[in-house]
Design an enzyme around this catalytic site. Sequence first.
Site, PDB file in Angstrom:
ATOM      1  CB  SER A 216       6.765 -38.721  26.406  1.00 11.28           C
ATOM      2  OG  SER A 216       5.573 -38.440  27.107  1.00 11.28           O
ATOM      3  CB  THR A 217       3.224 -37.225  23.492  1.00  9.25           C
ATOM      4  OG1 THR A 217       2.945 -36.871  24.847  1.00  9.25           O
ATOM      5  CG2 THR A 217       1.968 -37.102  22.652  1.00  9.25           C
ATOM      6  CG  HIS A 244       7.044 -40.145  29.882  1.00 12.14           C
ATOM      7  ND1 HIS A 244       7.162 -38.827  29.511  1.00 12.14           N
ATOM      8  CD2 HIS A 244       8.204 -40.460  30.520  1.00 12.14           C
ATOM      9  CE1 HIS A 244       8.338 -38.360  29.911  1.00 12.14           C
ATOM     10  NE2 HIS A 244       8.981 -39.343  30.518  1.00 12.14           N
ATOM     11  CG  MET A 337       3.587 -33.476  25.479  1.00 13.63           C
ATOM     12  SD  MET A 337       1.980 -33.131  26.259  1.00 13.63           S
ATOM     13  CE  MET A 337       1.846 -34.483  27.408  1.00 13.63           C
ATOM     14  CG  ASP A 340      11.952 -37.564  31.667  1.00 15.25           C
ATOM     15  OD1 ASP A 340      12.937 -37.367  32.396  1.00 15.25           O
ATOM     16  OD2 ASP A 340      11.328 -38.641  31.635  1.00 15.25           O
TER      17      ASP A 340
END
Length: 400
Positions: A216-217, A244, A337, A340
Amino acid sequence: MSVAFAGNSTTSPSREAGPLRVMVVDDSVVIRGLISRWIGAEHDMEVAASLRTGLEAVNQIERINPDVAVLDIEMPELDGISALPQLLAKKRDLIIIMASTLTRRNAEISFKALSLGAADYIPKPESTREASAADIFHHDLIQKIRHLGARLRRKPAVASPPLAPASPAAPAARAPAIVRPAAPTPTPALHAPSSGALSTRPFSSQAPKVLLIGSSTGGPQALMTLVTELGPVIDRFPVLITQHMPPTFTTILAEHLARASRKPAAEAVDGEPVKPGRIYLAPGGKHMRVVRHGADVAIALDDGPAVNFCKPAVDPLFTSAIDIWHGNILSVILTGMGSDGMRGGKDIVAAGGSVIAQDEASSVVWGMPGAAANAGICAAILPLNQIGAKVNRLFAGDRA
């Protein structure tokens, strides 16, 4: 995330428990008003300034001294991508989140911004009158500000070290520049304890037949680094990635992954067979799963509700793979973040597979990998620059 520039640069004093100071830079008065109201409603952040152009931001950065800047891409006088390096030259520890609408041009610019030192990006809805789009934008923006700004609460801002030299394995002309994140110092409320204190479990005795990656991030930069090292694995085994990311952005990410790895990489297509020799990327706005299709394995995309506030989400991919490959799965959870991938990782381990998590120091945000590490499901917790070599050894027969 920090980036080094030549010349003298200011640094801000240590920030302790005070609210994060956020500078909002957007030529839309509606967007500035929305973001400012959202930030003002949070107990741990405040609006330091609301500005119309990148030029205003550059000229006033030293006076405003923000911790985080939300920077629009398209603005008069000085656009976001032009303002970005000037802002970082004046304040090296500034966390910049690029904001843009979902066009291919803006997605390309957002990727370029990451290579220039932006910490992250966020897609703006085409119209804030659509309640669901505005709600997602609201949630994601506040979470990004909070998590990316968390490091400022625990350590003094200092001058950034020079960037690490590019890996020889990554051809400079074929992949975007990789930004090396400064080691974040997270707060206990947002991050797990240091990965060095966490225990790991043995790797599976079963040989992996597929590589699954969730991120993600900070994920685009991490993925670029990782795929340059995975040629031997990609040639012999399927590689499936959930990052993401919204539509259009995933299209461009797949193109960058193909250039960086020098292997076929594309957004997955519903019903296509899963074969060795290529990278399958979950398309923005769709969950990616794998299913049996006769004697073959195929991609299954669905437009169901968000999972863990994400779409695509990592857990659906991880969980679906168990029905296909059982315990012959190696999964990697990179920076990001939230949590998940942790539940799906638990299921993979229960089925006999293995999980590797990126360590805290090399993660932009140690949320997803930290959740997996603290759940006790990881066989290894490694710096990003060690994950590729470990994955290659495991697919070559190493079980330690």
